[in-house]
Design a protein around this motif. Structure first.
Motif, PDB file in Angstrom:
ATOM      1  N   TRP A  31       0.662  -1.323  -0.066  1.00 40.27           N
ATOM      2  CA  TRP A  31       0.041   0.113  -0.157  1.00 40.27           C
ATOM      3  C   TRP A  31       1.069   1.242   0.023  1.00 40.27           C
ATOM      4  O   TRP A  31       0.592   2.250  -0.750  1.00 40.27           O
ATOM      5  N   THR A  32       1.909   1.363   0.723  1.00 40.33           N
ATOM      6  CA  THR A  32       3.102   2.515   1.137  1.00 40.33           C
ATOM      7  C   THR A  32       3.589   2.506  -0.341  1.00 40.33           C
ATOM      8  O   THR A  32       3.724   3.715  -0.818  1.00 40.33           O
ATOM      9  N   PHE A  33       3.959   1.571  -1.116  1.00 37.94           N
ATOM     10  CA  PHE A  33       4.711   1.474  -2.171  1.00 37.94           C
ATOM     11  C   PHE A  33       3.678   1.984  -3.375  1.00 37.94           C
ATOM     12  O   PHE A  33       4.401   2.865  -4.328  1.00 37.94           O
ATOM     13  N   PHE A  34       2.654   1.535  -3.645  1.00 37.67           N
ATOM     14  CA  PHE A  34       1.813   2.004  -4.575  1.00 37.67           C
ATOM     15  C   PHE A  34       1.331   3.405  -4.696  1.00 37.67           C
ATOM     16  O   PHE A  34       1.325   4.167  -5.632  1.00 37.67           O
ATOM     17  N   LEU A  35       1.373   4.069  -3.481  1.00 41.49           N
ATOM     18  CA  LEU A  35       0.927   5.431  -3.451  1.00 41.49           C
ATOM     19  C   LEU A  35       2.102   6.317  -3.924  1.00 41.49           C
ATOM     20  O   LEU A  35       1.964   7.447  -4.325  1.00 41.49           O
ATOM     21  N   GLN A  36       3.242   6.084  -3.977  1.00 44.64           N
ATOM     22  CA  GLN A  36       4.593   6.491  -4.417  1.00 44.64           C
ATOM     23  C   GLN A  36       5.393   5.684  -5.507  1.00 44.64           C
ATOM     24  O   GLN A  36       6.591   5.870  -5.611  1.00 44.64           O
ATOM     25  N   TRP A  37       4.404   5.052  -6.518  1.00 43.63           N
ATOM     26  CA  TRP A  37       4.905   4.343  -7.473  1.00 43.63           C
ATOM     27  C   TRP A  37       5.922   5.200  -8.376  1.00 43.63           C
ATOM     28  O   TRP A  37       6.907   4.838  -8.882  1.00 43.63           O
ATOM     29  N   GLN A  38       4.991   6.223  -8.909  1.00 43.34           N
ATOM     30  CA  GLN A  38       5.578   7.223  -9.751  1.00 43.34           C
ATOM     31  C   GLN A  38       7.076   7.873  -9.205  1.00 43.34           C
ATOM     32  O   GLN A  38       7.992   7.805  -9.912  1.00 43.34           O
ATOM     33  N   PRO A  39       6.998   8.312  -8.233  1.00 39.17           N
ATOM     34  CA  PRO A  39       8.317   9.127  -7.696  1.00 39.17           C
ATOM     35  C   PRO A  39       9.411   7.987  -7.511  1.00 39.17           C
ATOM     36  O   PRO A  39      10.590   8.245  -7.907  1.00 39.17           O
ATOM     37  N   VAL A  40       9.010   6.639  -7.241  1.00 42.53           N
ATOM     38  CA  VAL A  40      10.152   5.818  -7.064  1.00 42.53           C
ATOM     39  C   VAL A  40      10.554   5.386  -8.348  1.00 42.53           C
ATOM     40  O   VAL A  40      11.858   5.216  -8.509  1.00 42.53           O
ATOM     41  N   ALA A  41       9.670   5.223  -9.350  1.00 42.01           N
ATOM     42  CA  ALA A  41      10.222   4.981 -10.781  1.00 42.01           C
ATOM     43  C   ALA A  41      11.089   5.871 -11.264  1.00 42.01           C
ATOM     44  O   ALA A  41      11.916   5.793 -11.976  1.00 42.01           O
TER      45      ALA A  41
END
Length: 729
Positions: A391-401
């Motif tokens: 859940w935490t990862f998906f909310l910031q998927w674009q910034p991480v990519a």
């Protein structure tokens, strides 16, 4: 020459004057120090004389009493005993307790006398454990019934033992948790061995109660405990049992129910047993909800790994051939979460968490700045904790990519971690799987965990409430699995549907969750006000794709629908495997459903096995004291978790303190006499007997294994000789 001589004489006179002045100042300073030293010595002698006086008020209560007729073996005062007991009740190690006493004595009491040593605390800890064990069985004796009995088999230093706890309902109607055993050694690890050991604890509890009754009778005290107690009478008080979901625990629960029936018939007789109420005869079987909830995620992991392996296996092989680097090609989401966590965690030595911190500070979105970092995802965390990480990862998927892409551009040399995360995040299958996990955490698992863990002010769930919650999870699984429901229908149902039964206990939790602020209210330079952003609203907007799909819509949405269907299949399969006796499927009720509803038990019961907390406390103590013996560890856990020496806000509330009103003074004196008399030797003798039985069982198992291996080699040699003979003929 005359002028030079006069200048030299003046210089010598000036230097001499300065030296004399310096010596005089030093003499004055030394005289002052001498005077202060004499004053301090006089005061010290005065304090020592007054402290040795029998009526002195300056004597430190933390040191061993001194004076005429006293020696090293003289016991400490009552204040020192009470302070020491309170430190033991906090679980502080013996050496730390000794250091705390010494510091308090020197700083607070201005004394340098002898304070309790480490061995003094070790002895008091064992005594406190014996007293807490006796008090636990006193609670069981006076209880109206044992609402729930929990057990679990664990190991410390490769020695298997049983942790045993119960929830008792006292004569005043109050329900209280009691730890019965924190380490009864098992001779074997089968269901028969565990069942035998659980009943053995009740036999020993009856023996302890008999000893207390005998001590009270010898002193002419009436504490309401007879000198002889049948352990079957204690065991008959059990109304339900709690355990984990493994096959051994389930079989042990079955054997305990059979044991209650056979022992009840022997105790009361067949006629009286048949006429007895079913609620008293039966023993409701309840499973640990923590284990059951995580089994749902475990089942989904199997389906997810199989689906991703089929869809991405060839793709990963092509990536490995293309980048000419050791690419981590595990086709599962936990490995991706683990890699991303290592990439941005400061606890990992080779991470890039400083670069990630700089990038987040430069992000124009205040919401993304406020989101908590993913952190290092360890493989040992619970399964639903991994869903929360998704859940935490998906909310910031674009910034991480974007961050990973910048790392690839900034560091031309190929890095296995960066390449793995980059290529895996480019695939829509992985994103859809993480998206589905995030949806399930937001709408399902977060609330399930809250309902199962709210056990303090809000109270536990009733057995009927547990049945209703499991039934609602099954209905949700059927809805997700149904091919007739589109993705829009599922998202609408998750957002607006009442997925679970009403529960007043979680109203406070739900309100806190809705009002959790992600970005606080801000005032712009032009004077306009930006309203606050709530985590609840921000996450649901992302998960429900209000602003559009995060990837190509035509291919991404079917993938997400398939992941949610797999969630339905996994939940349906896991519930059917674990909770088939507690569910109503196609109008057919499980065998435990009718029993729970017929018992009409309204007492709130824990939904999770409390043996995990006992084992966690034992592991914590053992890490702090690696040389501690298992018996002393057992006594320390019993003393601490039963609150025998509990203190709260400066008040000594534990029943082990004489000023506490938790129990009567007569009962406390009897328990103390038991611990000072045969009680310590009795409990230690039981522990040594169990260890001998365990060592004998292990030795027998080892010898049987060696004999079986010898027989196997003999059969192999015989077969080889037969084959050689046939070949020769």
């Amino acid at each position: 020459a005359k002028q030079k001589l006069e200048k030299a004489v003046d210089s010598v006179r000036e230097n001499r004057r300065r030296d004399v002045a310096k010596l005089q100042s030093q003499i004055v300073r030394l005289e002052g120090e001498l005077q202060r030293t004499q004053t301090e010595l006089h005061n010290a002698r005065d304090r020592q004389d007054r402290r040795q006086s029998p009526t002195s008020v300056l004597s430190s209560p933390l040191i061993r009493p001194s004076g005429p007729g006293t020696g090293k073996g003289r016991p400490f005062g009552e204040t020192a005993e009470q302070v020491g007991f309170s430190l033991i009740g906090m679980g502080i190690s013996d050496s730390k307790c000794s250091n705390i006493f010494s510091i308090m004595n020197q700083l607070v009491c201005a004394s340098s006398g002898e304070t309790p040593s480490r061995t003094w605390f070790q002895e008091r800890r064992d005594i406190g454990g014996v007293q807490a064990t006796a008090y636990a069985w006193v609670k069981v004796w006076f209880a109206i019934r044992i609402c729930q009995l929990g057990f679990d088999e664990t190991k410390i230093e490769r020695v298997p033992h049983v942790d045993l706890w119960c929830l008792v309902k006292g004569p005043d109607g109050q329900v209280e948790k009691v730890i019965l055993s924190a380490g009864t050694v098992l001779a074997g690890e089968t269901a028969d061995d565990i069942c035998r050991t659980v009943f053995l604890c009740f036999e020993r509890g009856a023996a302890i109660l008999g000893q207390l009754g005998a001590i009270a009778e010898s002193k002419g005290l009436d504490i309401g405990i007879p000198t002889s107690i049948d352990p079957r009478a204690l065991f008959h008080k059990v109304r339900s049992i709690m355990h984990d979901t493994c096959a051994t625990a389930n079989l042990t629960a079955t054997k305990l129910r059979e044991l209650k029936e056979t022992s009840g018939r022997d105790l009361f007789g067949n006629e009286e047993w048949e006429a007895m109420d079913e609620g008293m005869k039966g023993m409701t079987d309840l499973l640990c909800f923590n284990h059951g909830r995580n089994l749902l995620v475990t089942e989904y992991e199997r389906l997810s790994k199989r689906r991703l392996q089929e869809a991405l296996g060839p793709c990963y092989q092509g990536i490995k051939d293309k980048v000419l680097l050791s690419f981590r090609d595990e086709a599962d989401i936990p490995s991706l979460l683990h890699s991303v966590g290592k990439l941005m965690s400061k606890s990992y030595e080779k991470s890039y968490w400083i670069q990630w911190k700089i990038l987040r500070a430069q992000d124009p979105s205040p919401e993304l700045k406020a989101l908590k970092s993913l952190g290092r995802v360890e493989t040992g965390t619970r399964q639903d904790a991994g869903v929360e990480k998704a859940w935490t990862f998906f909310l910031q998927w674009q910034p991480v990519a974007a961050f990973v892409q910048k790392l690839r551009e900034s560091f031309p040399a190929q890095n296995i971690l960066i390449e793995t995360v980059h290529h895996k995040m480019q695939l829509a299958h992985n994103m859809a799987d993480v998206h589905a996990r995030a949806l399930m955490f937001e709408f399902v698992f977060d609330e399930l965990r809250a309902r199962g863990n709210l056990d303090r002010e809000e109270g536990h769930m009733t057995p009927v409430g547990i049945l209703n919650l499991l039934q609602s999870v099954l209905e949700l699984a059927v809805f997700l699995k149904d091919d007739g429901n589109s993705l829009e229908d599922i998202l609408h149902h998750l957002e607006t549907g009442n997925l679970f039964p009403e529960d007043h206990r979680i109203l406070g939790w739900a309100e806190l969750r809705r009002n959790e602020v992600l970005v606080h209210e801000q005032v712009r330079p032009d004077g306009t006000t930006v309203p606050p952003v709530f985590t609840h609203d921000f996450s649901r907007r992302k998960l429900l794709m209000v602003d559009g799909a995060p990837a190509e819509k035509e291919s991404y949405l079917p993938m997400l629908r398939q992941c949610l269907a797999d969630w339905g299949t996994a939940m349906r399969t896991s519930l059917g495997r674990t909770y088939h006796n507690y569910l109503t499927v196609d109008g057919r009720e499980g065998k435990c459903v009718e029993q729970i509803r017929a018992s009409n038990d309204t007492d709130p019961l824990p939904t999770n096995d409390l043996s995990e907390s006992i084992f966690a406390k034992a592991k914590q103590f053992f890490r702090e004291r690696p040389t501690l013996q298992l018996y002393s560890l057992n006594m320390l856990v019993m003393c601490t978790m039963n609150g025998w020496y509990a203190s709260e806000q400066g008040k000594l509330i534990g029943p082990g303190f004489e000023q506490s009103k938790a129990i009567s003074r007569e009962l406390l004196n009897v328990i103390q006499e038991f611990s000072r008399g045969d009680g310590r030797e009795l409990l230690r003798g039981w522990f040594n007997k169990d260890m001998e039985a365990f060592c004998a069982a292990e030795s027998k198992k080892f010898d049987e294994g060696c004999d079986a291996r010898k027989r196997q080699r003999a059969r192999r040699a015989e077969n080889q000789n037969t084959f050689s003979s046939v070949k020769l003929i």
